[in-house]
Design an enzyme around this catalytic site. Structure first.
Site, PDB file in Angstrom:
ATOM      1  N   THR A 205      38.044  12.956 110.899  1.00 51.91           N
ATOM      2  CA  THR A 205      39.162  13.812 110.501  1.00 51.91           C
ATOM      3  C   THR A 205      39.831  14.539 111.671  1.00 51.91           C
ATOM      4  O   THR A 205      39.172  14.846 112.680  1.00 51.91           O
ATOM      5  CB  THR A 205      38.645  14.887 109.505  1.00 51.91           C
ATOM      6  OG1 THR A 205      39.600  15.942 109.415  1.00 51.91           O
ATOM      7  CG2 THR A 205      37.326  15.506 109.943  1.00 51.91           C
ATOM      8  N   GLU A 207      40.497  17.486 111.605  1.00 50.64           N
ATOM      9  CA  GLU A 207      39.858  18.804 111.702  1.00 50.64           C
ATOM     10  C   GLU A 207      38.946  18.881 112.928  1.00 50.64           C
ATOM     11  O   GLU A 207      38.615  19.984 113.381  1.00 50.64           O
ATOM     12  CB  GLU A 207      39.043  19.090 110.442  1.00 50.64           C
ATOM     13  CG  GLU A 207      39.866  19.572 109.267  1.00 50.64           C
ATOM     14  CD  GLU A 207      40.416  20.980 109.455  1.00 50.64           C
ATOM     15  OE1 GLU A 207      39.626  21.900 109.682  1.00 50.64           O
ATOM     16  OE2 GLU A 207      41.646  21.154 109.376  1.00 50.64           O
ATOM     17  N   TYR A 229      32.708  22.428 107.871  1.00 48.82           N
ATOM     18  CA  TYR A 229      33.122  21.055 107.517  1.00 48.82           C
ATOM     19  C   TYR A 229      33.377  20.251 108.790  1.00 48.82           C
ATOM     20  O   TYR A 229      32.859  19.132 108.953  1.00 48.82           O
ATOM     21  CB  TYR A 229      34.387  21.124 106.656  1.00 48.82           C
ATOM     22  CG  TYR A 229      35.116  19.807 106.512  1.00 48.82           C
ATOM     23  CD1 TYR A 229      34.661  18.819 105.637  1.00 48.82           C
ATOM     24  CD2 TYR A 229      36.270  19.541 107.255  1.00 48.82           C
ATOM     25  CE1 TYR A 229      35.336  17.613 105.499  1.00 48.82           C
ATOM     26  CE2 TYR A 229      36.948  18.334 107.119  1.00 48.82           C
ATOM     27  CZ  TYR A 229      36.478  17.376 106.243  1.00 48.82           C
ATOM     28  OH  TYR A 229      37.152  16.177 106.111  1.00 48.82           O
ATOM     29  N   LYS A 233      31.425  17.009 110.322  1.00 52.94           N
ATOM     30  CA  LYS A 233      32.142  15.759 110.581  1.00 52.94           C
ATOM     31  C   LYS A 233      32.033  15.347 112.056  1.00 52.94           C
ATOM     32  O   LYS A 233      32.127  14.172 112.391  1.00 52.94           O
ATOM     33  CB  LYS A 233      33.611  15.890 110.176  1.00 52.94           C
ATOM     34  CG  LYS A 233      33.839  15.838 108.669  1.00 52.94           C
ATOM     35  CD  LYS A 233      33.775  14.396 108.155  1.00 52.94           C
ATOM     36  CE  LYS A 233      34.149  14.307 106.689  1.00 52.94           C
ATOM     37  NZ  LYS A 233      34.152  12.924 106.179  1.00 52.94           N
TER      38      LYS A 233
HETATM   39  P1  NAP Z   1      38.073  13.862  97.991  1.00 49.14           P
HETATM   40  O1  NAP Z   1      39.223  13.538  97.099  1.00 49.14           O
HETATM   41  O2  NAP Z   1      37.557  15.245  98.034  1.00 49.14           O
HETATM   42  O3  NAP Z   1      36.870  12.869  97.574  1.00 49.14           O
HETATM   43  C1  NAP Z   1      35.584  13.049  98.071  1.00 49.14           C
HETATM   44  C2  NAP Z   1      34.662  12.078  97.368  1.00 49.14           C
HETATM   45  O4  NAP Z   1      33.329  12.265  97.843  1.00 49.14           O
HETATM   46  C3  NAP Z   1      34.591  12.265  95.845  1.00 49.14           C
HETATM   47  O5  NAP Z   1      34.449  11.005  95.249  1.00 49.14           O
HETATM   48  C4  NAP Z   1      33.321  13.071  95.662  1.00 49.14           C
HETATM   49  O6  NAP Z   1      32.721  12.902  94.399  1.00 49.14           O
HETATM   50  C5  NAP Z   1      32.458  12.407  96.723  1.00 49.14           C
HETATM   51  N1  NAP Z   1      31.300  13.207  97.142  1.00 49.14           N
HETATM   52  C6  NAP Z   1      31.272  14.490  97.532  1.00 49.14           C
HETATM   53  N2  NAP Z   1      30.026  14.847  97.880  1.00 49.14           N
HETATM   54  C7  NAP Z   1      29.244  13.755  97.682  1.00 49.14           C
HETATM   55  C8  NAP Z   1      27.870  13.481  97.834  1.00 49.14           C
HETATM   56  N3  NAP Z   1      27.017  14.406  98.257  1.00 49.14           N
HETATM   57  N4  NAP Z   1      27.421  12.242  97.540  1.00 49.14           N
HETATM   58  C9  NAP Z   1      28.262  11.287  97.085  1.00 49.14           C
HETATM   59  N5  NAP Z   1      29.569  11.492  96.907  1.00 49.14           N
HETATM   60  C10 NAP Z   1      30.053  12.711  97.204  1.00 49.14           C
HETATM   61  O7  NAP Z   1      38.391  13.431  99.491  1.00 49.14           O
HETATM   62  P2  NAP Z   1      39.524  12.436 100.045  1.00 49.14           P
HETATM   63  O8  NAP Z   1      40.745  13.215 100.291  1.00 49.14           O
HETATM   64  O9  NAP Z   1      39.556  11.220  99.211  1.00 49.14           O
HETATM   65  O10 NAP Z   1      38.910  12.110 101.480  1.00 49.14           O
HETATM   66  C11 NAP Z   1      38.031  11.014 101.675  1.00 49.14           C
HETATM   67  C12 NAP Z   1      37.252  11.228 102.951  1.00 49.14           C
HETATM   68  O11 NAP Z   1      38.129  11.335 104.051  1.00 49.14           O
HETATM   69  C13 NAP Z   1      36.415  12.497 102.984  1.00 49.14           C
HETATM   70  O12 NAP Z   1      35.260  12.209 103.716  1.00 49.14           O
HETATM   71  C14 NAP Z   1      37.267  13.491 103.749  1.00 49.14           C
HETATM   72  O13 NAP Z   1      36.467  14.464 104.365  1.00 49.14           O
HETATM   73  C15 NAP Z   1      37.936  12.566 104.737  1.00 49.14           C
HETATM   74  N6  NAP Z   1      39.263  12.958 105.201  1.00 49.14           N
HETATM   75  C16 NAP Z   1      40.233  13.264 104.300  1.00 49.14           C
HETATM   76  C17 NAP Z   1      41.503  13.576 104.753  1.00 49.14           C
HETATM   77  C18 NAP Z   1      42.618  13.909 103.801  1.00 49.14           C
HETATM   78  O14 NAP Z   1      43.608  14.472 104.244  1.00 49.14           O
HETATM   79  N7  NAP Z   1      42.519  13.533 102.536  1.00 49.14           N
HETATM   80  C19 NAP Z   1      41.766  13.570 106.131  1.00 49.14           C
HETATM   81  C20 NAP Z   1      40.748  13.231 107.006  1.00 49.14           C
HETATM   82  C21 NAP Z   1      39.500  12.913 106.534  1.00 49.14           C
HETATM   83  P3  NAP Z   1      33.201  13.790  93.122  1.00 49.14           P
HETATM   84  O15 NAP Z   1      34.451  13.120  92.614  1.00 49.14           O
HETATM   85  O16 NAP Z   1      32.054  13.678  92.207  1.00 49.14           O
HETATM   86  O17 NAP Z   1      33.465  15.167  93.620  1.00 49.14           O
HETATM   87  N1  GDD Z   2      43.763  24.852 100.288  1.00 53.12           N
HETATM   88  C1  GDD Z   2      44.666  25.800 100.560  1.00 53.12           C
HETATM   89  N2  GDD Z   2      45.016  26.660  99.574  1.00 53.12           N
HETATM   90  N3  GDD Z   2      45.171  25.871 101.808  1.00 53.12           N
HETATM   91  C2  GDD Z   2      46.097  26.819 102.050  1.00 53.12           C
HETATM   92  C3  GDD Z   2      46.502  27.713 101.071  1.00 53.12           C
HETATM   93  C4  GDD Z   2      45.942  27.632  99.778  1.00 53.12           C
HETATM   94  O1  GDD Z   2      46.253  28.399  98.881  1.00 53.12           O
HETATM   95  N4  GDD Z   2      47.430  28.514 101.620  1.00 53.12           N
HETATM   96  C5  GDD Z   2      47.602  28.157 102.877  1.00 53.12           C
HETATM   97  N5  GDD Z   2      46.778  27.115 103.159  1.00 53.12           N
HETATM   98  C6  GDD Z   2      46.643  26.463 104.464  1.00 53.12           C
HETATM   99  C7  GDD Z   2      45.222  26.366 104.976  1.00 53.12           C
HETATM  100  O2  GDD Z   2      44.811  27.612 105.541  1.00 53.12           O
HETATM  101  C8  GDD Z   2      45.386  25.250 105.997  1.00 53.12           C
HETATM  102  O3  GDD Z   2      45.855  25.772 107.204  1.00 53.12           O
HETATM  103  C9  GDD Z   2      46.455  24.366 105.386  1.00 53.12           C
HETATM  104  O4  GDD Z   2      47.069  25.126 104.347  1.00 53.12           O
HETATM  105  C10 GDD Z   2      45.958  23.060 104.809  1.00 53.12           C
HETATM  106  O5  GDD Z   2      44.894  23.325 103.937  1.00 53.12           O
HETATM  107  P1  GDD Z   2      44.295  22.198 102.965  1.00 53.12           P
HETATM  108  O6  GDD Z   2      45.363  21.577 102.179  1.00 53.12           O
HETATM  109  O7  GDD Z   2      43.147  22.821 102.241  1.00 53.12           O
HETATM  110  O8  GDD Z   2      43.812  21.065 103.965  1.00 53.12           O
HETATM  111  P2  GDD Z   2      42.977  21.145 105.332  1.00 53.12           P
HETATM  112  O9  GDD Z   2      43.934  20.817 106.439  1.00 53.12           O
HETATM  113  O10 GDD Z   2      42.214  22.397 105.450  1.00 53.12           O
HETATM  114  O11 GDD Z   2      41.923  19.972 105.141  1.00 53.12           O
HETATM  115  C11 GDD Z   2      42.327  18.699 104.638  1.00 53.12           C
HETATM  116  O12 GDD Z   2      42.730  17.871 105.696  1.00 53.12           O
HETATM  117  C12 GDD Z   2      41.688  17.554 106.647  1.00 53.12           C
HETATM  118  C13 GDD Z   2      42.325  16.664 107.716  1.00 53.12           C
HETATM  119  O13 GDD Z   2      42.969  17.451 108.658  1.00 53.12           O
HETATM  120  C14 GDD Z   2      41.139  18.120 103.882  1.00 53.12           C
HETATM  121  O14 GDD Z   2      41.549  16.963 103.210  1.00 53.12           O
HETATM  122  C15 GDD Z   2      40.002  17.745 104.829  1.00 53.12           C
HETATM  123  O15 GDD Z   2      38.990  17.044 104.110  1.00 53.12           O
HETATM  124  C16 GDD Z   2      40.563  16.848 105.930  1.00 53.12           C
HETATM  125  O16 GDD Z   2      39.545  16.505 106.840  1.00 53.12           O
END
Ligand code: NAP
Ligand code: GDD
Length: 457
Positions: A205, A207, A229, A233
């Protein structure tokens, strides 16, 4: 005597003319053989001498085994986190590419498969190509036995406790699932002797860059994680690199920047905004509470990003790639863009926790075309009375924030040939369109006296 069967099973050469004829016949009939007894009866039927029959039988067995191999040539993928946003899109994508897809889902007290229900296949069905297994990344034995059973060609490790803010509340669990979970997968593949067969994608990620050391961030930018987190990661990232180098495993990291979609988790900021603005427009909510609106993110569409995951595992050599759009936008501007989609101009006044967002202008034509006329009067009133629709709630601030993310996807473009199809306004439109529909449905239910979900977290 010599017989050569090519890899693709289409040609067969032999110096013996008679045998050659037989082999050609055999190849023609190959698809009809379902077991070795049928091959034997087939040979008896074409009256040939014993020696030729024996040799033919031998080669037929080879061909039969090849046929079996050909039949089972579907690639098999195992996706952890199959019920999440990316897991759902990736499953659909791999099924469309003729994969057999296995997914690990967690046991929950209520159904947690909403995102994949449309591709679910009943366990009683014959020849399923979408199969779910119960499991959890914190359980080594479970992970090992699922991998042993599935014998996957590709593993996509997407499972994680993926909410940055929540990781401050559950740091130990996050380290276990997101950090050690990755190790469990790598070690299972190694111990099961699948090092040569199984390719591994690790969901790393942006992050990891946290307190960014360089703008934009590339594969060479040093990491500086800013949450439990991100630290978990970081372990996942390096243990993947280490297993690649130590054991020659095909294990790669996708360093993905934020990617969103209509099925994004409801507590991530983009989805929170698109749902709230849809509800505000329909008169179902008054205020949207946010945290830090000044932070900036490089947002793409999840549909584009799962294509990159697949491409990464199709490369001959494992490697690590940044996947991003290269464009960074503030949370405040995301609110403005979502407003514009429904004809609301949102402006902000005040600073820090006192900052508020108002509808400063209303494009009635756009509003009625997207939302309808029923709530128009209500919104007009909000404009006239200068009623805030966005406010700050400090409970959403993070102990340590990631202020700016902007990726440099040059390597992915060059090596993978990856290019996103959605820009930010197309992403906002996709999310808004979907959430307006969802909220109209909920509004209808509410009007009919049914209880609906509260999305104010
Ligand atoms: P998400 O919607 O939160 O999905 C996470 C998945 O992991 C869900 O299926 C959840 O199951 C499962 N899970 C959580 N804890 C687990 C455990 N202990 N054992 C088995 N399964 C578990 O996340 P996403 O947005 O699809 O992201 C997919 C991956 O990419 C994650 O690893 C995330 O950290 C990474 N990532 C995401 C982003 C982004 O912007 N979306 C960016 C960079 C990296 P439940 O449905 O039961 O909760
Ligand atoms: N969630 C959330 N809720 N974020 C907020 C809010 C709120 O009400 N208000 C402001 N934010 C700001 C957070 O402080 C952060 O700076 C930004 O919005 C994005 O927050 P999120 O959407 O929660 O995403 P993230 O960037 O922290 O994390 C997501 O992206 C990562 C990749 O950069 C997640 O999907 C992570 O799993 C992933 O790794």
């Amino acid at each position: 005597m010599c017989l050569i069967v090519s890899d693709d099973n289409k040609s067969c050469l032999t110096r013996d003319a008679h045998l050659s004829k037989i082999c050609l016949e055999i190849l023609t009939h190959l698809t009809y053989f379902n077991n070795q007894a049928q091959i034997y009866y087939f040979l008896n039927g074409i009256g040939i001498n014993r020696l030729v029959k024996l040799v033919s039988l031998f080669w037929l067995n080879v061909l039969y085994l090849q046929k079996l191999k050909l039949c089972s040539m579907k690639k098999r993928a195992l996706i952890t986190g199959v019920t999440g946003q990316d897991g759902a899109y990736l499953s659909e994508y791999l099924l469309s590419k003729n994969y057999e897809v296995h997914g690990i889902k967690r046991r929950a007290s209520s159904f947690n498969t909403e995102r994949i229900d449309h591709i679910y296949q009943d366990p009683h069905m014959q020849d399923r190509d979408f199969i779910l297994h119960y499991g959890d990344l914190t359980d080594s034995m479970n992970i090992t036995s699922v991998i042993q059973e599935v014998q996957p060609d590709e593993i996509y490790n997407l499972a994680a406790m993926s909410h940055v803010k929540v990781s401050f509340d559950t740091p130990e669990y996050t380290a276990n699932a997101d950090g050690l979970g990755t190790l469990r997968i790598l070690e299972a593949v190694r111990l099961l002797g699948l090092t040569r067969k199984t390719r591994i994608y690790q969901a790393s990620t942006s992050e990891l860059y946290g307190l960014v050391q360089e703008i934009p961030q590339s594969e060479r930018t040093p990491f500086y994680p800013r949450s439990p987190y991100a630290v978990a990661k970081l372990y996942g990232y390096w243990i993947t690199v280490n297993y690649r180098e130590a054991y020659g495993m095909h294990a790669s990291n996708g360093i993905l920047f934020n990617h969103e979609s209509p099925i994004r988790g409801e507590t991530f900021v983009t989805r929170k905004i698109t749902m709230a603005l849809s509800r505000i427009a329909l008169g179902m909510q008054d205020l949207l509470y946010l945290g830090n609106m000044s932070s900036r993110r490089d947002w793409g569409h999840a549909k584009d990003y799962i294509r990159a995951m697949h491409l990464i595992l199709q490369q001959e050599k494992p490697d690590d790639y940044v996947i991003a759009t290269g464009v960074t936008t503030s949370i405040r501007d995301f609110v403005r863009m979502a407003g514009t989609y429904i004809g609301l101009e949102v402006s902000f006044e005040g600073t820090g926790p006192e900052e508020k967002g108002y509808i400063s202008d209303l494009d009635e034509k756009v509003f009625t075309s997207r939302i309808g006329e029923a709530s128009l009067e209500l919104v007009r009133e909000k404009v006239q009375r200068h009623k805030a629709i966005v406010a700050v709630d400090p409970q959403y601030f993070r102990p340590t924030e990631v202020d700016l993310l902007q990726g440099n996807p040059e390597k992915a473009r060059k090596v993978l040939g990856w290019q996103p199809e959605y820009d930010l306004s197309a992403l906002v439109a996709d999310m808004m369109e979907s959430d307006i529909l969802l909220m109209k449905k909920e509004h209808f239910l509410q009007e009919g006296g049914y209880r609906i979900k509260s999305y104010l977290e």
